[in-house]
Design a protein around this motif. Structure first.
Motif, PDB file in Angstrom:
ATOM      1  N   LEU A   1      25.268   5.748 -25.832  1.00  0.00           N
ATOM      2  CA  LEU A   1      25.184   6.746 -24.770  1.00  0.00           C
ATOM      3  C   LEU A   1      24.319   6.262 -23.620  1.00  0.00           C
ATOM      4  N   VAL A   2      23.218   5.582 -23.907  1.00  0.00           N
ATOM      5  CA  VAL A   2      22.319   5.157 -22.841  1.00  0.00           C
ATOM      6  C   VAL A   2      22.969   4.083 -21.964  1.00  0.00           C
ATOM      7  N   THR A   3      23.907   3.327 -22.508  1.00  0.00           N
ATOM      8  CA  THR A   3      24.592   2.316 -21.692  1.00  0.00           C
ATOM      9  C   THR A   3      25.482   2.952 -20.626  1.00  0.00           C
ATOM     10  N   ARG A   4      25.769   4.246 -20.744  1.00  0.00           N
ATOM     11  CA  ARG A   4      26.602   4.933 -19.759  1.00  0.00           C
ATOM     12  C   ARG A   4      25.778   5.419 -18.557  1.00  0.00           C
ATOM     13  N   TYR A   5      24.481   5.229 -18.621  1.00  0.00           N
ATOM     14  CA  TYR A   5      23.619   5.682 -17.536  1.00  0.00           C
ATOM     15  C   TYR A   5      23.770   4.761 -16.329  1.00  0.00           C
ATOM     16  N   CYS A   6      24.012   5.351 -15.168  1.00  0.00           N
ATOM     17  CA  CYS A   6      24.194   4.609 -13.912  1.00  0.00           C
ATOM     18  C   CYS A   6      22.910   4.721 -13.099  1.00  0.00           C
ATOM     19  N   PRO A   7      22.075   3.701 -13.071  1.00  0.00           N
ATOM     20  CA  PRO A   7      20.749   3.818 -12.447  1.00  0.00           C
ATOM     21  C   PRO A   7      20.799   4.158 -10.960  1.00  0.00           C
ATOM     22  N   ARG A   8      21.794   3.666 -10.236  1.00  0.00           N
ATOM     23  CA  ARG A   8      21.809   3.922  -8.792  1.00  0.00           C
ATOM     24  C   ARG A   8      22.057   5.392  -8.473  1.00  0.00           C
ATOM     25  N   GLY A   9      22.901   6.028  -9.231  1.00  0.00           N
ATOM     26  CA  GLY A   9      23.127   7.451  -9.009  1.00  0.00           C
ATOM     27  C   GLY A   9      22.291   8.337  -9.906  1.00  0.00           C
TER      28      GLY A   9
ATOM     29  N   VAL B   1      29.733   2.231  -6.510  1.00  0.00           N
ATOM     30  CA  VAL B   1      28.965   1.030  -6.184  1.00  0.00           C
ATOM     31  C   VAL B   1      27.547   1.371  -5.752  1.00  0.00           C
ATOM     32  N   THR B   2      27.422   2.322  -4.812  1.00  0.00           N
ATOM     33  CA  THR B   2      26.111   2.606  -4.231  1.00  0.00           C
ATOM     34  C   THR B   2      25.354   3.723  -4.935  1.00  0.00           C
ATOM     35  N   GLY B   3      26.070   4.579  -5.677  1.00  0.00           N
ATOM     36  CA  GLY B   3      25.450   5.740  -6.290  1.00  0.00           C
ATOM     37  C   GLY B   3      25.238   6.894  -5.341  1.00  0.00           C
ATOM     38  N   GLU B   4      25.741   6.794  -4.108  1.00  0.00           N
ATOM     39  CA  GLU B   4      25.577   7.873  -3.141  1.00  0.00           C
ATOM     40  C   GLU B   4      26.392   9.097  -3.550  1.00  0.00           C
TER      41      GLU B   4
END
Length: 394
Positions: free
Chosen positions: A140-148, A226-229
């Motif tokens: 589950l933690v691998t699904r975390y997207c740090p930019r967003g 890509v950017t997490g915006e």
């Protein structure tokens, strides 16, 4: 394993609901129904109700696969009867298969493993269950997207068309708040801050983007991959992009309340309270919420699962509040349970294989007015919380 006492039904651990006697009878009836249906199910897990109050069953890896397990572990906690332990343990191979098939895993790992392997570990100390739950938390933690700062909800599979792939990319959903419990559990077990940071990051992003200024909620929110915006809020199972899907609101009430209980973060508690107050206002005179609060048709489907999830979450809020405020929250949760008991409870119907009628799985896809295993699980959890129990698997 610690077994409960013979009169566990009468040993409430916290101040109970004013409707204690009625709720206790209902809970005992639910446990009786779970016991009665075990020979019919074997190791199968209910997915959704079909004609004549019978169940259809999950395919391997289905997101709802653990809600029967959750009911079995609750029944074991209440009775100490090893028939429930054996039935829950017999389902473990289905969860091993999920861990083997990484490509099919998604944000629902929290649902799947909190109510199976975490429950097993907490109740019996089984090492394999502990290790499997940690493996799921790592997935589950691998699904975390740090930019967003969000957990990606669904997967774009090779078998799906490009439209579906574009829809799922960069998307978070309200349901995931309930799945964060697995990450907080893993943090407490290991001391690895990656689990906590991902859970907190996702919760904070949920608060910022899924909760509107008026305390209604989006079901989903879309981010640039890509950017997490942030891009926009949308729905998937609700009535419209600007509507408020009642089960989504319920997922977040319970999710933020449980996160507050686990972490001690009062910001999460305040968010749960805001969402719960708004849900109460949107319900008006209804005791069971309409499937989407933006639908004004009095004949629109109700969602008993939303009511059960909401009630369980509001009892958590009550436990975390003081004195008069606690009583006020208990009254709101009691009202929801009362609505379920009056108009949705089929646990006493000898023909029914489930506990609640009038669940709304996905109304716009044609799935409403049916039994739902998650509605049944949260109904049992809410009844237990109303009686003062606080030891659960989240």
């Amino acid at each position: 394993m610690k077994m409960p006492t013979d009169n566990y039904f009468t040993n409430a651990l916290r101040p109970a609901s004013l409707h204690r006697a009625e709720h206790q009878i209902a809970l005992e009836r639910c446990v009786g129904k779970v016991r009665k249906t075990l020979p019919l199910m074997g190791v199968r897990n209910p997915k959704i109700g079909i004609d004549n109050l019978k169940w259809s069953y999950c395919a391997p890896g289905d997101w709802v696969i653990s809600f029967m397990s959750g009911q079995l572990w609750l029944a074991l906690q209440l009775t100490g009867d090893p028939v429930f332990l054996n039935a829950a343990r017999a389902r473990r191979p289905a969860f091993r298969d999920i861990l083997r098939n990484r490509r099919s895993q998604n944000h629902d790992l929290g649902f799947q493993f909190s109510l199976s392997c975490v429950a097993d570990w907490r109740m019996t100390g089984a090492k394999e269950a502990h290790d499997m739950a940690l493996d799921a938390a790592r997935g589950l933690v691998t699904r975390y997207c740090p930019r967003g700062r969000y957990i990606q909800a669904w997967n774009a599979l090779a078998s799906q068309d490009s439209t579906r792939a574009k829809f799922v990319a960069g998307r978070m959903i309200a349901d995931t708040m309930q799945n964060l419990a697995l990450l907080y559990w893993a943090w407490n077990e290991t001391g690895n801050a990656d689990f906590r940071d991902a859970a907190d990051g996702h919760a904070e992003t949920t608060a910022q983007y899924l909760i509107r200024q008026d305390d209604t909620s989006f079901h989903t929110f879309l981010f640039d991959v890509v950017t997490g915006e942030p891009i926009r809020g949308e729905t998937h199972q609700g009535f419209a992009h600007d509507s408020c899907w009642s089960r989504g609101q319920a997922w977040m009430i319970h999710g933020f309340a449980q996160s507050a209980r686990t972490t001690g973060n009062n910001v999460y508690l305040d968010l749960a309270k805001r969402l719960a107050r708004k849900a109460e206002a949107l319900m008006g005179d209804d005791d069971v919420p309409v499937w989407d609060f933006s639908v004004s048709d009095s004949n629109a489907p109700r969602d008993s699962s939303a009511a059960a999830i909401m009630a369980a979450g509001i009892y958590i809020i009550a436990d975390l509040s003081d004195n008069e405020e606690s009583s006020r929250w208990k009254s709101q949760a009691d009202r929801l349970i009362g609505g379920l008991l009056r108009s949705c409870d089929i646990s006493g119907n000898p023909e029914s294989e489930g506990l609640l009628a009038h669940g709304a799985a996905h109304v716009t896809a044609g799935y409403s007015d049916t039994m739902l295993p998650y509605g049944d699980y949260y109904f049992m959890e809410a009844l237990m919380r109303s009686l003062g129990h606080t030891d659960f698997f989240w």
